[in-house]
Design a protein around this motif. Structure first.
Motif, PDB file in Angstrom:
ATOM      1  N   LEU A 225       0.827  -1.212   0.000  1.00  0.00           N
ATOM      2  CA  LEU A 225       0.000   0.000   0.000  1.00  0.00           C
ATOM      3  C   LEU A 225       0.857   1.255   0.000  1.00  0.00           C
ATOM      4  CD1 LEU A 225      -2.934   0.999   0.062  1.00  0.00           C
ATOM      5  CD2 LEU A 225      -2.810   0.978   2.560  1.00  0.00           C
ATOM      6  N   ILE A 226       2.081   1.122   0.455  1.00  0.00           N
ATOM      7  CA  ILE A 226       3.002   2.259   0.498  1.00  0.00           C
ATOM      8  C   ILE A 226       3.174   2.887  -0.887  1.00  0.00           C
ATOM      9  CG2 ILE A 226       5.130   0.938   0.121  1.00  0.00           C
ATOM     10  CD1 ILE A 226       6.387   2.648   2.382  1.00  0.00           C
ATOM     11  N   LEU A 227       2.975   2.090  -1.932  1.00  0.00           N
ATOM     12  CA  LEU A 227       3.091   2.626  -3.296  1.00  0.00           C
ATOM     13  C   LEU A 227       2.058   3.706  -3.564  1.00  0.00           C
ATOM     14  CD1 LEU A 227       3.634  -0.701  -5.292  1.00  0.00           C
ATOM     15  CD2 LEU A 227       5.353   1.011  -4.662  1.00  0.00           C
ATOM     16  N   ALA A 228       0.965   3.668  -2.816  1.00  0.00           N
ATOM     17  CA  ALA A 228      -0.095   4.664  -3.034  1.00  0.00           C
ATOM     18  C   ALA A 228       0.389   6.077  -2.738  1.00  0.00           C
ATOM     19  CB  ALA A 228      -1.309   4.333  -2.174  1.00  0.00           C
ATOM     20  N   ILE A 229       1.402   6.198  -1.899  1.00  0.00           N
ATOM     21  CA  ILE A 229       1.892   7.548  -1.575  1.00  0.00           C
ATOM     22  C   ILE A 229       2.594   8.141  -2.786  1.00  0.00           C
ATOM     23  CG2 ILE A 229       3.353   8.932  -0.064  1.00  0.00           C
ATOM     24  CD1 ILE A 229       3.012   6.841   2.082  1.00  0.00           C
ATOM     25  N   ASN A 230       3.656   7.496  -3.207  1.00  0.00           N
ATOM     26  CA  ASN A 230       4.444   8.081  -4.285  1.00  0.00           C
ATOM     27  C   ASN A 230       3.665   8.183  -5.587  1.00  0.00           C
ATOM     28  OD1 ASN A 230       6.522   8.374  -2.553  1.00  0.00           O
ATOM     29  ND2 ASN A 230       7.807   6.754  -3.422  1.00  0.00           N
ATOM     30  N   LYS A 231       2.751   7.233  -5.805  1.00  0.00           N
ATOM     31  CA  LYS A 231       1.972   7.270  -7.049  1.00  0.00           C
ATOM     32  C   LYS A 231       0.671   8.056  -6.870  1.00  0.00           C
ATOM     33  CE  LYS A 231       2.333   2.675  -8.154  1.00  0.00           C
ATOM     34  NZ  LYS A 231       2.426   1.485  -9.043  1.00  0.00           N
ATOM     35  N   ARG A 232       0.448   8.585  -5.691  1.00  0.00           N
ATOM     36  CA  ARG A 232      -0.770   9.376  -5.413  1.00  0.00           C
ATOM     37  C   ARG A 232      -2.016   8.629  -5.877  1.00  0.00           C
ATOM     38  NH1 ARG A 232       3.498  11.362  -8.234  1.00  0.00           N
ATOM     39  NH2 ARG A 232       2.923  13.501  -8.844  1.00  0.00           N
ATOM     40  N   ILE A 233      -2.076   7.371  -5.489  1.00  0.00           N
ATOM     41  CA  ILE A 233      -3.214   6.546  -5.868  1.00  0.00           C
ATOM     42  C   ILE A 233      -4.373   6.827  -4.924  1.00  0.00           C
ATOM     43  CG2 ILE A 233      -4.026   4.144  -5.876  1.00  0.00           C
ATOM     44  CD1 ILE A 233      -1.130   3.438  -6.847  1.00  0.00           C
ATOM     45  N   ARG A 234      -5.556   6.799  -5.466  1.00  0.00           N
ATOM     46  CA  ARG A 234      -6.755   6.956  -4.639  1.00  0.00           C
ATOM     47  C   ARG A 234      -7.490   5.622  -4.579  1.00  0.00           C
ATOM     48  NH1 ARG A 234     -10.716  10.816  -7.249  1.00  0.00           N
ATOM     49  NH2 ARG A 234     -11.583   8.966  -8.223  1.00  0.00           N
ATOM     50  N   LEU A 235      -7.798   5.161  -3.389  1.00  0.00           N
ATOM     51  CA  LEU A 235      -8.621   3.965  -3.207  1.00  0.00           C
ATOM     52  C   LEU A 235      -9.905   4.408  -2.531  1.00  0.00           C
ATOM     53  CD1 LEU A 235      -5.452   3.261  -2.038  1.00  0.00           C
ATOM     54  CD2 LEU A 235      -6.344   0.966  -2.392  1.00  0.00           C
ATOM     55  N   GLN A 236     -11.012   3.948  -3.060  1.00  0.00           N
ATOM     56  CA  GLN A 236     -12.281   4.413  -2.486  1.00  0.00           C
ATOM     57  C   GLN A 236     -13.297   3.285  -2.468  1.00  0.00           C
ATOM     58  OE1 GLN A 236     -13.683   8.270  -2.818  1.00  0.00           O
ATOM     59  NE2 GLN A 236     -15.275   7.483  -1.463  1.00  0.00           N
ATOM     60  N   GLY A 237     -13.919   3.126  -1.290  1.00  0.00           N
ATOM     61  CA  GLY A 237     -14.972   2.136  -1.141  1.00  0.00           C
ATOM     62  C   GLY A 237     -16.242   2.564  -1.858  1.00  0.00           C
ATOM     63  N   LEU A 238     -16.941   1.588  -2.421  1.00  0.00           N
ATOM     64  CA  LEU A 238     -18.127   1.872  -3.234  1.00  0.00           C
ATOM     65  C   LEU A 238     -19.311   1.041  -2.763  1.00  0.00           C
ATOM     66  CD1 LEU A 238     -19.729   2.724  -5.854  1.00  0.00           C
ATOM     67  CD2 LEU A 238     -18.644   0.767  -6.968  1.00  0.00           C
ATOM     68  N   LEU A 239     -20.423   1.716  -2.524  1.00  0.00           N
ATOM     69  CA  LEU A 239     -21.712   1.037  -2.369  1.00  0.00           C
ATOM     70  C   LEU A 239     -22.711   1.743  -3.276  1.00  0.00           C
ATOM     71  CD1 LEU A 239     -22.222   0.475   1.478  1.00  0.00           C
ATOM     72  CD2 LEU A 239     -21.371  -1.146  -0.214  1.00  0.00           C
TER      73      LEU A 239
END
Lengths: 339, 339
Positions: free
Chosen positions: B266-280
């Motif tokens: 998950l640390i890759l999300a920092i440098n790549k500025r990835i957004r993860l978002q839960g969906l309902l």
């Protein structure tokens, strides 16, 4: 036009890639004469060097948003200094500037890569911390990445660190109803209380999730993550629906040889519709004028406090970096060179 | 007004909370007379019952966005049926409706909780799948959660499932440049190719990260996660800067007794500025008119295909649910009751 000035500078080079925690022997202080000035360049004598968690990642030979440090080359990082000589129209000798050629006594760089700093607003060292990338990270992270709303309950880890201490205070100034911070020493926890955090705890005292639940019985809305690992897992447990996580740093994992197996509860992000987003200040440089104006005002008015942990002399830079990684700093860790 | 009609209905009740994978003995089919109609209510004979991954979570006694199933009470879930008797002005006997009192033959519910379905657009079963919550999940996830942009490379896991098969086709219709899907059987992979996916692979053949890297040598921009675990970890490796992850399901973990230790990167999300978002989908019901119009049009015009795996008879419902959890379905898993 070229310069006739000749100085001798010392610079820190990475001579071996660390496996796990870096050791002093991974670094060497070497002499190097700065190159002659070309048109548009300046010679800067550095006054403060920044050592930051992200630099650990640059010591590994892995692709990232900035290339890894090259072996036997000077390392880079934030610095502020005074222009000694200028071959650029935009800067003159005696100007104070912030730039990215740290880890060395003297730097030669294009004037366009040097940002003048306003000493009337704050001491120059602040431009590596509260008024620098550190402060902008906290500001943009709350304003944009977290989309902080009035009334939010905010939790920040590494809260006595350079970014964390600003996050907590800014969140309150920006309308958070409650701000909770965690740190790894009792004196740091005391500092957070002095900074006006609603609650603070020492994460070494008991499991983070238990301490966080006690501090935020009604859950949290924003988690500003400087640490990763157990902290992130605890935050996911406590986040309210539509909560936001700012992924800013995972200092707990930077020295890991094997990847960390966490968080184990990311599945909670689905039902709670949590958003996790990585943050780098470089995406938010357009905010800088607003940031300097608003945050500079808070600092000038005494509403926002910051602390520095200073190591003296170019010789001390690697140890300052290692101490910072181990949590030996409060607030911004800096290396001061003779003025 | 009360009804004089009296029917006998059978309904599935949860009689034991599963530890790990559910077993047939955790469920019991019991007879129950539907209550008499009150003003504003309708009696519906169900024609199709939906069995969905999220129901596994409702079998655990943990707080979530919907309360857990109660032991010895009828379970709930999507269903479509025909109104047999109405004590409401808005619905008449003979109307077809979609509602949430599944897992039973007959349902009595307030008319406001029953949504009429348009049989001219598609068969009624589609309102549990491509034109129901399943389709809306795919549509809202791409449009809003992923903020899909023209030219994006999209990866979807569980791609032959109810949501996944729609995600892949819709992404292409919405402007993605490339769509890659993973599934757990060769015939499913073949179906994905028939559906027009740019590439597809069987995740059992080789490590996901290797197969994904081969399919997307220039990385991916959007990952629609129905699976979690190894798939999410591989996606984080391959995501481009500013990539987006739609956290929709983690079917790989629903039966886990111990929490899964992933993703480790998950640390890759920092440098790549990835957004993860839960969906309902429940957050996006305002999209429903636009969804029915646009997606209904795609289905009517043959641009969007869907598949159903049908089990017959109320008796088959738990086994259909278990088969679906184990990947035995292609497309939407449904239980058909005698019409």
């Amino acid at each position: 036009m070229t310069s006739g000035t000749s100085v001798t500078s010392r610079e820190w080079q990475l001579i071996a890639r660390p496996h796990g925690a870096p050791r002093p022997g991974d670094f060497a202080l070497r002499e190097a004469a700065p190159p002659a000035l070309r048109d548009g360049q300046v010679l800067v004598r550095n006054l403060y060097l920044s050592v930051d968690p992200y630099m650990r990642r640059r010591m590994d030979d892995v692709p990232s948003y900035v290339p890894p440090f090259q072996l036997d080359q000077p390392m880079e990082g934030g610095a502020v200094g005074i222009v000694m000589e200028s071959a650029a129209d935009s800067l003159a000798a005696g100007d104070y500037v912030q730039h990215m050629l740290g880890w060395r006594e003297y730097a030669v760089l294009d004037a366009e890569n040097a940002t003048p700093v306003d000493r009337a607003l704050a001491p120059v060292s602040a431009y590596l911390g509260a008024l620098g990338v550190t402060g902008l990270t906290a500001y943009a992270g709350l304003l944009r990445t977290a989309a902080l709303k009035s009334g939010d309950v905010v939790f920040v880890s590494g809260a006595a660190g350079a970014v964390g201490s600003q996050v907590g205070q800014m969140a309150t100034l920006m309308g958070a109803s409650r701000v909770i911070g965690s740190a790894g020493a009792d004196d740091k926890v005391a500092l957070l209380r002095a900074y006006g955090f609603s609650d603070a705890f020492n994460y070494r005292d008991a499991p983070v999730v238990d301490q966080l639940r006690r501090a935020a019985p009604e859950g949290i809305d924003v988690y500003f993550d400087n640490v990763g690992g157990e902290h992130l897992e605890a935050a996911l447990d406590l986040l309210n629906p539509h909560g936001r996580v700012v992924l800013c740093g995972m200092i707990a994992q930077y020295n890991d040889v094997e990847p960390a197996a966490a968080p184990r509860n990311l599945i909670l992000a689905i039902n709670k519709r949590i958003r996790l987003q990585g943050l780098l200040a470089r995406d938010h440089t357009d905010l800088r004028p607003r940031f300097l104006s608003e945050v500079g005002g808070w600092i000038r008015d005494g509403k926002l406090r910051y602390q520095e942990t200073i190591a003296d002399g170019i010789e001390s830079a690697p140890q300052a970096f290692l101490d910072m990684l181990a949590g030996g700093n409060t607030g911004k860790m800096l290396v001061r060179l003779p003025g």
